[in-house]
Design an enzyme around this catalytic site. Sequence first.
Site, PDB file in Angstrom:
ATOM      1  N   SER A 128      -7.805 -59.789  -5.141  1.00  0.00           N
ATOM      2  CA  SER A 128      -6.914 -58.647  -5.339  1.00  0.00           C
ATOM      3  C   SER A 128      -5.818 -58.617  -4.289  1.00  0.00           C
ATOM      4  CB  SER A 128      -7.675 -57.332  -5.260  1.00  0.00           C
ATOM      5  OG  SER A 128      -6.753 -56.264  -5.239  1.00  0.00           O
ATOM      6  N   LYS A 182     -14.743 -56.861  -8.743  1.00  0.00           N
ATOM      7  CA  LYS A 182     -13.288 -56.857  -8.962  1.00  0.00           C
ATOM      8  C   LYS A 182     -12.923 -55.951 -10.130  1.00  0.00           C
ATOM      9  CE  LYS A 182      -8.967 -57.670  -8.747  1.00  0.00           C
ATOM     10  NZ  LYS A 182      -8.256 -58.452  -9.712  1.00  0.00           N
ATOM     11  N   HIS A 185     -13.120 -52.463  -8.902  1.00  0.00           N
ATOM     12  CA  HIS A 185     -11.932 -52.283  -8.055  1.00  0.00           C
ATOM     13  C   HIS A 185     -10.731 -51.921  -8.926  1.00  0.00           C
ATOM     14  CE1 HIS A 185      -8.125 -53.890  -6.566  1.00  0.00           C
ATOM     15  NE2 HIS A 185      -8.548 -53.654  -5.342  1.00  0.00           N
ATOM     16  N   ASN A 186     -10.548 -52.639  -9.994  1.00  0.00           N
ATOM     17  CA  ASN A 186      -9.396 -52.368 -10.857  1.00  0.00           C
ATOM     18  C   ASN A 186      -9.517 -51.027 -11.568  1.00  0.00           C
ATOM     19  OD1 ASN A 186      -8.720 -54.927 -10.034  1.00  0.00           O
ATOM     20  ND2 ASN A 186      -8.023 -55.588 -12.041  1.00  0.00           N
ATOM     21  N   GLU A 189      -8.487 -48.576  -9.139  1.00  0.00           N
ATOM     22  CA  GLU A 189      -7.030 -48.672  -9.022  1.00  0.00           C
ATOM     23  C   GLU A 189      -6.356 -47.855 -10.137  1.00  0.00           C
ATOM     24  OE1 GLU A 189      -5.722 -52.788  -8.561  1.00  0.00           O
ATOM     25  OE2 GLU A 189      -4.043 -52.373  -9.879  1.00  0.00           O
TER      26      GLU A 189
END
Length: 473
Positions: A128, A182, A185-186, A189
């Site tokens: 990222s 990940k 995480h997105n 986000e």
Amino acid sequence: MASELGLIGLAVMGQNLVLNLAGRGFRVAVYNRTLETGRRFLKERTPGLPIVLGQTLEDFVRLLAKPRTVLLMVKAGAAVDEMIARLTPLLSAGDLILDCGNSYFSDTERRAKELAARNLQFMGVGVSGGEEGALLGPSIMPGGPAEAYARVRRIFEAIAARTEDGPCVTLVGPRGAGHYVKMVHNGLEYGDMQLIAESYQILEQAGGLPAPALAQAFAEFNRGELASYLIEITARIFQECDPDTGKPMLEVILDRAGQKGTGRWTSENALELGEPTPTITAAVEARNLSAKKELRVQAEEVIKTSRLKSPWAIPPENLVPAVGDALFAARLALYAQGMALLQAASKEYGYDLRLPDLARIWKGGCIIRSALLDVIRAAFTEQPDLPNLLLHPNVVSALAQRYASWVSVCQTAIAFAIPCPALLSALAYFEGLRRGRLPANLIQAQRDLFGAHTFERVDREGVFHHSWDKKGN
Ligand code: 2AM
């Protein structure tokens, strides 16, 4: 001299990762399906660096030192499988493939199994930080066997972002764990960006703040507890003007946001695991609604319900700090959902995730880097079995202090007819979580009435069915 590692896929992320690697002194061989892209990259961006281009995949493999290490940076999905299929016949037992794209974690699980059967090592690696992160230092989330990680740890630690707590990389877990982390995480986000966008709309439309005042408000937020990459770039965006028209950039940018799937994947998986992540889902859905621009423009003409006369729930002069409080509180609720999802997945998939480590490697390089991650890290370090971030005493008191502002900002938004799905969903999550008794008793009663689904009782063990009077006598 043979190259220490190879990278396949020279789109911008791949190119920047190669430059980062070579800049740290690693000798890198590269390959791209379209040869011309590789040639141009070599000619224009790599002079003086230890980078060589394989014209064919066979050439590329010959350039690599054994046992070979190959990073894939190709488009997620079928391209990864195609590339692996072309590559594997050229590799030997013990070679290591690392998929550094945004692959779906269950694809990574499958590929890990398939490649293990061919005696090849495999890791799924979340990266990222966008283009800049890839070049200057991303946050790296590798998943796979410990012995594979041991081979690349030195490389990853050299190229990752650094904070005062060390390089932003750790082996997050086995198999698909890296891509899973990940993905979440997105999702976070998405949620974080939507909360910020809603705060912007409240300040602009309820508060009447022009662009310079918005820039100032967000710059001020960024000096306090909201300090983060996303708040920082938001403050910068308000200052930017369009060179063609001289207008603020935000005025000329079409309000239609796409979604490439990772946010949706997080929501889908959370639904599957039964772990509520309403604020992430609200953010994905807000983008979907934004995409229906024509419909919205039409609806704005058709639906003219008048707005409240005196909509203020907050004295106007207090709006900016109140929005800051609400944004921070909602952000806590959002990250509570994300961390809870990671805990649930860790259990379900046997990932053995260490939440404090994840908070640490997200502190630099990546899009969601923020001061809040220190709070999260401290909370889960102190209480590894904390069932939900919102239950940590520090978080409890942080939310208690901001509760009145949070509710008032939501009231103001509603009164001004400003849609705030993420902000409201975060509040609803908080209120639902802290309510010992929810109206699900009625849901159970309805299900039992129309379908004899049975229910449990508050006063004794067992499964019960009631003979409901269905005719209303
Ligand atoms: P290209 O330059 O030949 O299109 C991002 O799209 C990267 O993935 C690019 O480097 C692209 O190569 C590569 N890519 C996309 N699909 C691919 C495939 N089926 N096989 C190999 N590389 C692919």
